[in-house]
Design an enzyme around this catalytic site. Structure first.
Site, mmCIF file in Angstrom:
data_model
loop_
_atom_site.group_PDB
_atom_site.id
_atom_site.type_symbol
_atom_site.label_atom_id
_atom_site.label_comp_id
_atom_site.label_asym_id
_atom_site.label_seq_id
_atom_site.Cartn_x
_atom_site.Cartn_y
_atom_site.Cartn_z
ATOM 1 N N SER A 125 0.835 -1.201 0.000
ATOM 2 C CA SER A 125 0.000 0.000 0.000
ATOM 3 C C SER A 125 0.867 1.248 0.000
ATOM 4 O O SER A 125 1.985 1.245 0.548
ATOM 5 C CB SER A 125 -0.863 -0.020 1.263
ATOM 6 O OG SER A 125 -1.442 1.244 1.492
ATOM 7 N N TYR A 150 -1.955 -1.415 11.059
ATOM 8 C CA TYR A 150 -2.252 -1.885 9.692
ATOM 9 C C TYR A 150 -1.119 -1.479 8.741
ATOM 10 O O TYR A 150 -0.555 -2.309 8.029
ATOM 11 C CB TYR A 150 -3.588 -1.317 9.196
ATOM 12 C CG TYR A 150 -3.699 -1.298 7.695
ATOM 13 C CD1 TYR A 150 -3.960 -2.475 6.990
ATOM 14 C CD2 TYR A 150 -3.480 -0.130 6.960
ATOM 15 C CE1 TYR A 150 -4.018 -2.471 5.605
ATOM 16 C CE2 TYR A 150 -3.534 -0.119 5.586
ATOM 17 C CZ TYR A 150 -3.809 -1.292 4.906
ATOM 18 O OH TYR A 150 -3.838 -1.288 3.538
ATOM 19 N N LYS A 154 1.993 -3.672 6.570
ATOM 20 C CA LYS A 154 2.366 -3.566 5.148
ATOM 21 C C LYS A 154 3.877 -3.338 5.019
ATOM 22 O O LYS A 154 4.530 -3.923 4.153
ATOM 23 C CB LYS A 154 1.594 -2.431 4.472
ATOM 24 C CG LYS A 154 0.098 -2.689 4.334
ATOM 25 C CD LYS A 154 -0.190 -3.799 3.340
ATOM 26 C CE LYS A 154 -1.641 -4.210 3.316
ATOM 27 N NZ LYS A 154 -1.886 -5.461 2.606
HETATM 28 C C1 UD1 Z 1 -7.033 4.427 3.727
HETATM 29 C C2 UD1 Z 1 -5.847 4.032 4.547
HETATM 30 C C3 UD1 Z 1 -4.889 3.295 3.672
HETATM 31 C C4 UD1 Z 1 -5.556 2.099 3.049
HETATM 32 C C5 UD1 Z 1 -6.757 2.589 2.263
HETATM 33 C C6 UD1 Z 1 -7.539 1.450 1.677
HETATM 34 C C7 UD1 Z 1 -5.721 5.805 6.246
HETATM 35 C C8 UD1 Z 1 -4.875 6.868 6.842
HETATM 36 N N1 UD1 Z 1 -5.224 5.172 5.156
HETATM 37 O O1 UD1 Z 1 -6.588 5.374 2.776
HETATM 38 O O2 UD1 Z 1 -3.796 2.870 4.440
HETATM 39 O O3 UD1 Z 1 -4.661 1.418 2.225
HETATM 40 O O4 UD1 Z 1 -7.625 3.331 3.111
HETATM 41 O O5 UD1 Z 1 -8.231 0.728 2.655
HETATM 42 O O6 UD1 Z 1 -6.802 5.546 6.708
HETATM 43 N N2 UD1 Z 1 -12.823 10.903 3.625
HETATM 44 C C9 UD1 Z 1 -13.810 11.802 4.013
HETATM 45 N N3 UD1 Z 1 -14.955 11.308 4.581
HETATM 46 C C10 UD1 Z 1 -15.159 9.964 4.770
HETATM 47 C C11 UD1 Z 1 -14.154 9.064 4.371
HETATM 48 C C12 UD1 Z 1 -12.991 9.568 3.807
HETATM 49 O O7 UD1 Z 1 -13.660 13.006 3.850
HETATM 50 O O8 UD1 Z 1 -16.207 9.591 5.299
HETATM 51 C C13 UD1 Z 1 -11.596 11.441 3.000
HETATM 52 C C14 UD1 Z 1 -10.328 11.112 3.805
HETATM 53 O O9 UD1 Z 1 -10.072 12.109 4.747
HETATM 54 C C15 UD1 Z 1 -9.286 11.068 2.680
HETATM 55 C C16 UD1 Z 1 -10.064 10.573 1.462
HETATM 56 O O10 UD1 Z 1 -11.448 10.805 1.764
HETATM 57 O O11 UD1 Z 1 -8.832 12.349 2.402
HETATM 58 C C17 UD1 Z 1 -9.860 9.106 1.191
HETATM 59 O O12 UD1 Z 1 -10.099 8.378 2.392
HETATM 60 P P1 UD1 Z 1 -10.161 6.785 2.438
HETATM 61 O O13 UD1 Z 1 -11.045 6.287 1.357
HETATM 62 O O14 UD1 Z 1 -10.470 6.385 3.833
HETATM 63 O O15 UD1 Z 1 -8.698 6.331 2.034
HETATM 64 P P2 UD1 Z 1 -7.300 6.746 2.669
HETATM 65 O O16 UD1 Z 1 -7.446 7.320 4.014
HETATM 66 O O17 UD1 Z 1 -6.562 7.550 1.671
#
Ligand code: UD1
Length: 338
Positions: A125, A150, A154
């Protein structure tokens, strides 16, 4: 015909990869404990490819159960997806995360060594990089202290592989995924989050379909173009295809080193608001969302330098953000009709 063991093959990325493997002429054995997936996925894979993959329900973190897979099937190569993957949960259940994710890998490697199975593609990842010093991020960028157990599993898995390939005939490719979203164009397989989704895309589609009241955007005061975090979203089918290319590279002995790392992203950064806008356009719906506080542990921005994957693997993501959000929406709608 070569037989590929796909661990976690009933899951989100696993199931899409099984489809691509079968369509590329591989015979597939799925080993999965169905902890985070549904047995029905096997029928859906058959509907898409015309062939049901072999399936064995095992907990690969248990040595005897893992050994049973190799006693039952003759395996030529492995793609390892089986792992716990929720960042937040890993912080409250670190021991379970380390035991599960590391034991699975070690049990697989142990069988590979004993049985002379020399090829494995491992799911890693972009989380191994932490907050990047410069963008786009390259494979040789240093990894930083993990933000969660987690993420640490990785990193540890990559380190384990680096020592194991030196001491054995095993060749490995670790694919560092950016943010996989979307679903198969048939809308027969897709992401099936357990409980309330942590990730952005399923939260968006579940809100739009009415399963969730509203999406909270985690922070709009980041130093980015619109204040929200930037990620490299990649269509899960593009990602699945990268596994076939990586596996072929190993089988054809084209790898330059016994362990190689590749970034698997599109090379484009999109903000949370970009994803929402794309979703609203492709689904022709208005999403109920509000801006909330930042989420702990989120990096501000990250996207991939994909030149290494393009040059050495000959792989490049094809699908646009709109194709990702539309396919995710079609999948959510198909799920709601069940
Ligand atoms: C997360 C994990 C990453 C993992 C990936 C896939 C973290 C820090 N990283 O990535 O290690 O490989 O998921 O499972 O958690 N967001 C919102 N509202 C929400 C959900 C997300 O604003 O309800 C935003 C988050 O702040 C981020 C973006 O959307 O900026 C993507 O979030 P997300 O889909 O959870 O992925 P990551 O955090 O990038």
């Amino acid at each position: 015909m070569k037989t590929i063991l796909v661990t976690g093959g009933a899951g989100f990325i696993g199931s899409h990869t099984v489809v691509e493997l079968q369509q590329s002429g591989y015979d597939v054995v799925i080993a999965d404990n169905l902890y985070n997936s549904d047995i029905e996925v096997l029928d859906k894979i058959e509907e898409i490819t015309g062939k049901k993959p072999h399936f064995i329900k095992v907990d690969l973190s248990k040595t005897k159960e893992c050994n049973l897979v190799f006693e039952t099937y003759n395996i030529d190569g492995i793609i390892n997806f089986a792992a716990f993957k929720a960042v937040g949960e890993s912080c409250s259940m670190p021991i379970e995360y380390y035991k599960n994710n590391m034991n699975i890998l070690l049990n697989l490697l142990d069988n590979m060594k004993r049985r002379d199975i020399n090829y494995i593609v491992h799911s890693s990842s972009c989380t191994v990089y932490g907050e990047p010093d410069s963008l786009p991020i390259k494979e040789e960028s240093p990894t930083k202290k993990a933000e969660s157990p987690y993420g640490n599993t990785k990193q540890m898995a990559e380190e384990v592989l680096s020592f194991v390939v030196q001491a054995t005939d095993i060749n490995a490719i670790a694919l560092r995924y950016f943010n996989p979203i979307g679903a198969h164009s048939s809308a027969k397989i897709g992401e099936l989050p357990r409980g309330v989704p942590n990730n952005l895309m399923p939260f968006i589609t579940q809100t739009a379909i009415g399963k969730r009241k509203e999406l909270v955007v985690f922070g709009d005061d980041y130093p980015t173009k619109d204040g929200t975090c930037i990620r490299d979203y990649i269509h899960v089918v593009d990602l699945a295809k990268a596994h076939i290319v990586a596996l072929n590279r190993l089988f054809e002995n084209k790898n330059k080193k016994p362990l190689e790392f590749f970034n698997i992203g599109t090379g484009n950064g999109f903000s949370v608001l970009d994803v929402i806008k794309s979703f609203e356009k492709t689904s022709n719906t208005k999403l109920n969302y509000k801006i909330g506080p930042r989420r702990k542990g989120d990096v501000i921005e990250i996207w991939a330098d994909t030149s290494f994957a393009e040059k050495l693997l000959g792989w490049k993501a094809q699908k646009t953000l709109d194709e990702m959000t539309l396919s995710a929406w079609n999948w959510e709608k198909a799920l709601s009709k069940k």
